[in-house]
Design a protein around this motif. Sequence first.
Motif, PDB file in Angstrom:
ATOM      1  N   ASP A   1     -30.073 -14.791 -30.883  1.00 14.97           N
ATOM      2  CA  ASP A   1     -29.452 -13.990 -29.660  1.00 14.97           C
ATOM      3  C   ASP A   1     -29.326 -12.288 -30.223  1.00 14.97           C
ATOM      4  O   ASP A   1     -29.943 -11.394 -29.722  1.00 14.97           O
ATOM      5  CB  ASP A   1     -28.164 -14.243 -29.095  1.00 14.97           C
ATOM      6  N   GLU A   2     -29.140 -12.454 -31.770  1.00 17.68           N
ATOM      7  CA  GLU A   2     -28.861 -10.936 -32.181  1.00 17.68           C
ATOM      8  C   GLU A   2     -30.148 -10.574 -32.643  1.00 17.68           C
ATOM      9  O   GLU A   2     -30.729  -9.178 -32.229  1.00 17.68           O
ATOM     10  CB  GLU A   2     -27.961 -11.109 -33.477  1.00 17.68           C
ATOM     11  N   VAL A   3     -31.296 -11.514 -32.954  1.00 12.73           N
ATOM     12  CA  VAL A   3     -32.654 -11.092 -32.989  1.00 12.73           C
ATOM     13  C   VAL A   3     -33.292 -10.626 -31.806  1.00 12.73           C
ATOM     14  O   VAL A   3     -34.019  -9.642 -31.854  1.00 12.73           O
ATOM     15  CB  VAL A   3     -33.338 -12.280 -33.940  1.00 12.73           C
ATOM     16  N   ALA A   4     -33.115 -11.364 -30.836  1.00 15.03           N
ATOM     17  CA  ALA A   4     -33.666 -10.874 -29.720  1.00 15.03           C
ATOM     18  C   ALA A   4     -33.037  -9.838 -28.980  1.00 15.03           C
ATOM     19  O   ALA A   4     -33.863  -8.814 -28.635  1.00 15.03           O
ATOM     20  CB  ALA A   4     -33.308 -11.985 -28.565  1.00 15.03           C
ATOM     21  N   ASP A   5     -31.821  -9.601 -29.184  1.00 24.07           N
ATOM     22  CA  ASP A   5     -31.289  -8.279 -28.976  1.00 24.07           C
ATOM     23  C   ASP A   5     -31.854  -6.947 -29.574  1.00 24.07           C
ATOM     24  O   ASP A   5     -32.176  -6.069 -29.146  1.00 24.07           O
ATOM     25  CB  ASP A   5     -29.868  -8.211 -28.900  1.00 24.07           C
ATOM     26  N   PHE A   6     -31.966  -7.181 -30.871  1.00 20.90           N
ATOM     27  CA  PHE A   6     -32.427  -6.059 -31.711  1.00 20.90           C
ATOM     28  C   PHE A   6     -33.884  -5.915 -31.479  1.00 20.90           C
ATOM     29  O   PHE A   6     -34.450  -4.639 -31.199  1.00 20.90           O
ATOM     30  CB  PHE A   6     -32.689  -6.338 -32.986  1.00 20.90           C
ATOM     31  N   ILE A   7     -34.743  -6.775 -31.044  1.00 15.70           N
ATOM     32  CA  ILE A   7     -36.141  -6.580 -30.562  1.00 15.70           C
ATOM     33  C   ILE A   7     -36.060  -6.086 -29.304  1.00 15.70           C
ATOM     34  O   ILE A   7     -36.955  -5.075 -29.098  1.00 15.70           O
ATOM     35  CB  ILE A   7     -36.895  -7.927 -30.826  1.00 15.70           C
ATOM     36  N   ASN A   8     -35.500  -6.322 -28.494  1.00 14.63           N
ATOM     37  CA  ASN A   8     -35.434  -5.996 -26.842  1.00 14.63           C
ATOM     38  C   ASN A   8     -35.107  -4.476 -26.985  1.00 14.63           C
ATOM     39  O   ASN A   8     -35.535  -3.705 -26.235  1.00 14.63           O
ATOM     40  CB  ASN A   8     -34.582  -6.671 -26.013  1.00 14.63           C
ATOM     41  N   GLU A   9     -33.984  -4.137 -27.897  1.00 18.95           N
ATOM     42  CA  GLU A   9     -33.772  -2.788 -27.992  1.00 18.95           C
ATOM     43  C   GLU A   9     -34.661  -1.902 -28.163  1.00 18.95           C
ATOM     44  O   GLU A   9     -34.975  -0.723 -27.719  1.00 18.95           O
ATOM     45  CB  GLU A   9     -32.366  -2.682 -28.821  1.00 18.95           C
ATOM     46  N   LYS A  10     -35.353  -2.123 -29.092  1.00 17.12           N
ATOM     47  CA  LYS A  10     -36.541  -1.300 -29.869  1.00 17.12           C
ATOM     48  C   LYS A  10     -37.913  -1.578 -28.762  1.00 17.12           C
ATOM     49  O   LYS A  10     -38.524  -0.231 -28.824  1.00 17.12           O
ATOM     50  CB  LYS A  10     -37.030  -1.991 -31.325  1.00 17.12           C
ATOM     51  N   ILE A  11     -38.117  -2.493 -28.378  1.00 14.52           N
ATOM     52  CA  ILE A  11     -39.354  -2.654 -27.299  1.00 14.52           C
ATOM     53  C   ILE A  11     -38.919  -1.796 -26.010  1.00 14.52           C
ATOM     54  O   ILE A  11     -39.987  -1.173 -25.409  1.00 14.52           O
ATOM     55  CB  ILE A  11     -39.478  -3.993 -26.774  1.00 14.52           C
ATOM     56  N   ALA A  12     -37.763  -1.440 -25.714  1.00 16.07           N
ATOM     57  CA  ALA A  12     -37.403  -0.878 -24.724  1.00 16.07           C
ATOM     58  C   ALA A  12     -37.933   0.562 -24.762  1.00 16.07           C
ATOM     59  O   ALA A  12     -38.398   1.249 -23.797  1.00 16.07           O
ATOM     60  CB  ALA A  12     -35.905  -0.734 -24.155  1.00 16.07           C
ATOM     61  N   LEU A  13     -38.264   1.265 -25.808  1.00 15.07           N
ATOM     62  CA  LEU A  13     -38.615   2.400 -26.330  1.00 15.07           C
ATOM     63  C   LEU A  13     -39.966   2.431 -25.877  1.00 15.07           C
ATOM     64  O   LEU A  13     -40.561   3.406 -25.478  1.00 15.07           O
ATOM     65  CB  LEU A  13     -38.332   2.660 -27.568  1.00 15.07           C
ATOM     66  N   VAL A  14     -40.735   1.268 -26.026  1.00 14.23           N
ATOM     67  CA  VAL A  14     -42.172   1.187 -25.726  1.00 14.23           C
ATOM     68  C   VAL A  14     -42.481   1.229 -24.227  1.00 14.23           C
ATOM     69  O   VAL A  14     -43.371   1.936 -24.028  1.00 14.23           O
ATOM     70  CB  VAL A  14     -42.759  -0.025 -26.435  1.00 14.23           C
ATOM     71  N   LEU A  15     -41.459   0.632 -23.586  1.00 10.57           N
ATOM     72  CA  LEU A  15     -41.647   0.342 -21.950  1.00 10.57           C
ATOM     73  C   LEU A  15     -41.282   1.668 -21.284  1.00 10.57           C
ATOM     74  O   LEU A  15     -41.461   1.863 -20.114  1.00 10.57           O
ATOM     75  CB  LEU A  15     -40.803  -0.666 -21.849  1.00 10.57           C
ATOM     76  N   GLU A  16     -40.630   2.851 -21.916  1.00  8.71           N
ATOM     77  CA  GLU A  16     -40.194   3.957 -21.305  1.00  8.71           C
ATOM     78  C   GLU A  16     -41.319   4.561 -20.730  1.00  8.71           C
ATOM     79  O   GLU A  16     -42.363   4.677 -21.497  1.00  8.71           O
ATOM     80  CB  GLU A  16     -39.371   4.711 -22.319  1.00  8.71           C
TER      81      GLU A  16
END
Length: 254
Positions: A239-254
């Motif tokens: 869960d923590e790994v996924a949260d970190f990846i999702n947080e950073k990928i959100a910057l790509v999706l902006e």
Amino acid sequence: MIKHYYSADKMFPNLRKDEKNNVKMFCFPYAGGGAQCFSSFQTKIKSEVDVYVASLPGRGARFQTPPYTSIEKFIEDAYIELKPFLDKPFVLFGHSMGALLAFEVAKYIMANNLPPPQAIFVSGCSAPSQRRSGQNLHKLDNVELRKKLSNYSGTPQEVLDHDELMDLVLPAIRADFQMIENYTYKKCSELKSPIYVLIGADDEHVTHLDALEWSKETTSQFDLKKIKGGHFFTNTAGDEVADFINEKIALVLE
């Protein structure tokens, strides 16, 4: 979202062209790892992201294919397979050996003047410039190699204790170790992609200082997060790994 198209002779067996403008996430496993080694977190990645895990030869559906012993050959094959799909946003992720593979694939993509990944996630791996002389694990006999594997806690004890099963999986593991132990770091122009690093708080194989050196491999953003667990925290803290990846990928999706 995990694709269901399948071609067993491919490194990324589910990969195909489609018309969606999704971010693609290409994942590279640790030594001995198969296509299922990121199951603890890959299904928790944002639905806008298509996740593809490399299926390396010598295991799983590609058991009959000789495993890689040269990182250069791996990089060439990965590039050839991924090249048609690099015209849309993508990120790379790798754990331990896979982090090194992801890094070298990114360098090869940049050297061929193709769009770089929007982000590179390196997990459980010292910066390549900090790699020290290996232990030559690939030269150990089966008994000693099994003992070394138990120190990493990535292989279940019941598997390590199963002689017939270990006889099947050790050739691929040995080849993986040979590939990375013969690796020579070559400094090149810094990558233009952000590098995001994950390490285990209790990992005896990757120090905080060695992981920080990843920052020198990019001219873009850098971040490092320490997660509770040992070398294979990706299996215990999904869960923590996924949260970190999702947080950073959100910057790509902006």
